[in-house]
Design an enzyme around this catalytic site. Structure first.
Site, mmCIF file in Angstrom:
data_model
loop_
_atom_site.group_PDB
_atom_site.id
_atom_site.type_symbol
_atom_site.label_atom_id
_atom_site.label_comp_id
_atom_site.label_asym_id
_atom_site.label_seq_id
_atom_site.Cartn_x
_atom_site.Cartn_y
_atom_site.Cartn_z
ATOM 1 N N ASP A 36 0.817 -1.224 0.000
ATOM 2 C CA ASP A 36 0.000 0.000 0.000
ATOM 3 C C ASP A 36 0.853 1.278 0.000
ATOM 4 O O ASP A 36 0.722 2.127 0.891
ATOM 5 C CB ASP A 36 -0.901 0.055 1.255
ATOM 6 C CG ASP A 36 -1.767 -1.167 1.433
ATOM 7 O OD1 ASP A 36 -2.238 -1.692 0.424
ATOM 8 O OD2 ASP A 36 -1.982 -1.569 2.591
ATOM 9 N N GLU A 209 -11.144 0.235 -3.605
ATOM 10 C CA GLU A 209 -10.294 0.844 -2.574
ATOM 11 C C GLU A 209 -9.135 1.579 -3.248
ATOM 12 O O GLU A 209 -9.116 1.736 -4.461
ATOM 13 C CB GLU A 209 -9.765 -0.240 -1.630
ATOM 14 C CG GLU A 209 -9.034 -1.374 -2.327
ATOM 15 C CD GLU A 209 -8.787 -2.574 -1.421
ATOM 16 O OE1 GLU A 209 -9.254 -2.595 -0.280
ATOM 17 O OE2 GLU A 209 -8.118 -3.518 -1.885
#
Ligand code: FUB
Length: 455
Positions: A36, A209
């Site tokens: 991420d 997301e």
């Protein structure tokens, strides 16, 4: 992320060490499991901040347990310096149980890091330095379900913040997950630790997301991970305004090879070129462990068509070109490398990190080192509790041309540092440098920093 992994917030903590295997160099810091990425370009370096997947157990259904953020940085895009953990929950942010998917910006002489408390709220931490330590300045969530404009949203994943400062100084945070109508954007005040007005909704087809905003030539690019039905690609929309008017513009990047699961991008400009940082699961694939919760960072170049469309990112085995040579005549932290075998890092008694656990046969590769007309001496700060270990300095490969051999003294302590030097012969021009360790199997040697000199 899937719903099961959001719910499954267990407490198993496993620190994985990846030894004995080196990787193609699109993988960044391949001895750590990281995911991420969020980026900050600051004073000639790019910093990547990541979820710390070394805190996840590999086993099926064990969930994302990450409670810390790791930072790595580079000035040349090929050699990356490991800065270690820069934020930890609950030590630095008492109310949070998880720290997922960071986003970082600098303003007013401070650096601000935003993260998801799992899928349950967004926090902020600040520091005077891009390498932390980051501390929570407000003692509570910055955005929660009750924040005006967040709800209604079916099964909202309140996470994956992306903070963006526009050319006029207005800051925005984009966030959300789990539904086309679940993208939210909210204005931040100049203090960067409070919101201004309600969140607004943005609709994104197949939104899952990983919200990300970047601006180029006056166009706002909102990119995101699509849902599993749409293969968890990175798609994007464009607009002439930061909060409205977005229309779907296409695929920025397909699902990466060796990933087959959630995808998360950071798109940024550095030294005149655009890049796409992301995570995949190629390290776990190669080490043969279950891959779901063990991701690693990677990076590719991102280009645009003449019309300003993103040209779909191509996945390579070599990653991105080096943008400048590494200067061996200034102090280099030993935890700066392009590749390695058998290396780990740890906090150093002298500050920052040192490289540790380097045993017979292990090596560190530093790419594109410019020796110019020639180096004469190599000096390293080393620590060891054994006699008979050596660092062989080699060019091109771990067994390539030998340019010098450093005898590592017994310093009587793994954190008792001594400078040791050796003569160098044959180091001229631009070379890939290898620090190859030979000698006693155990105990290992530690290296803090090193430097060449021309005398
Ligand atoms: O790392 C946990 C979650 O997985 C992130 O918040 C999502 O973007 C997905 O990558």
């Amino acid at each position: 992320m899937n719903i099961k992994t959001i719910i499954n917030l267990g407490t198993i903590f496993i620190l994985s060490t990846l030894t004995q295997i080196s990787f193609a160099d699109q993988v960044i810091v391949g001895y750590r499991h990281l995911a991420d990425p969020g980026t900050l370009v600051y004073n000639g370096r790019v910093y990547l901040y990541a979820s710390n997947d070394d805190e996840n157990a590999a086993e099926k259904n064990s969930g994302y347990q990450m409670k810390s953020i790791v930072c790595v940085s580079s000035s040349d895009m090929k050699n990356w310096t490991d800065h270690g953990i820069v934020l930890q929950a609950p030590q630095d942010v008492s109310w949070a149980g998880r720290t997922w998917a960071p986003s970082v910006v600098a303003r007013n002489g401070k650096v601000f890091l935003y993260f998801g408390n799992g899928g349950n709220g967004i926090g902020v931490a600040s520091s005077n330095s891009p390498i932390g330590p980051f501390k929570d300045p407000i003692g509570k969530k910055l955005v929660e379900m009750q924040t005006p404009g967040v709800l209604p949203a079916p099964n909202m994943w309140l996470f994956d913040p992306m903070t963006f400062i526009d050319d006029d100084g207005q800051a925005y945070m984009y966030f959300g997950g789990n539904g086309d109508g679940n993208v939210r954007a909210i204005k931040l005040n100049n203090d960067m630790t409070s919101t201004d007005g309600p969140a607004v909704s943005i609709n994104a087809p197949a939104f899952f997301e990983a919200s990300w905003m970047h601006k180029r030539n006056g166009i706002y690019y909102f990119s995101y991970s699509t849902n599993p039905k749409a293969q968890m690609r990175i798609d994007y929309m464009t607009s002439k305004s930061p909060l409205s008017g977005f229309s779907y513009a296409g695929i920025a990047a397909a699902q990466p090879p060796k990933n087959n699961n959630n995808n998360h991008q950071a798109i940024f400009e550095f030294k005149g070129r655009w890049y796409h940082a992301y995570h995949n699961r190629s390290v776990a694939h190669r080490t043969g462990i279950p891959t779901e919760f063990k991701r690693n960072l990677a990076i590719e170049v991102l280009d645009y068509s003449d019309e300003g469309n993103i040209i779909q990112v191509g996945y390579t085995s070599d990653g991105v070109p080096q943008v400048e040579a590494l200067n061996p005549y200034a102090r280099v932290e030993a935890e700066t490398m392009n590749d390695q075998q058998g290396v780990r890092t740890e906090p150093c008694a002298h500050g920052g990190l040192n490289v540790t656990n380097i045993k017979n046969g292990d090596w560190i590769k530093i790419k594109g080192v410019d020796f110019g007309k020639g180096a004469k001496t190599f000096t390293a700060s080393v620590a060891s509790i054994a006699k008979g270990n050596k660092i062989e300095l080699r060019l091109g490969s771990p067994t390539g041309q030998l340019i010098g051999t450093l005898q590592v003294p017994n310093t009587n302590g793994a954190q008792r540092w001594q400078q040791a030097s050796c003569a160098i012969k044959g180091a001229i021009g631009k070379q890939d440098l290898f620090l190859a360790v030979t000698g006693a199997e155990k105990p290992e040697i530690n290296i803090d920093h090193w430097k060449f000199t021309v005398k």
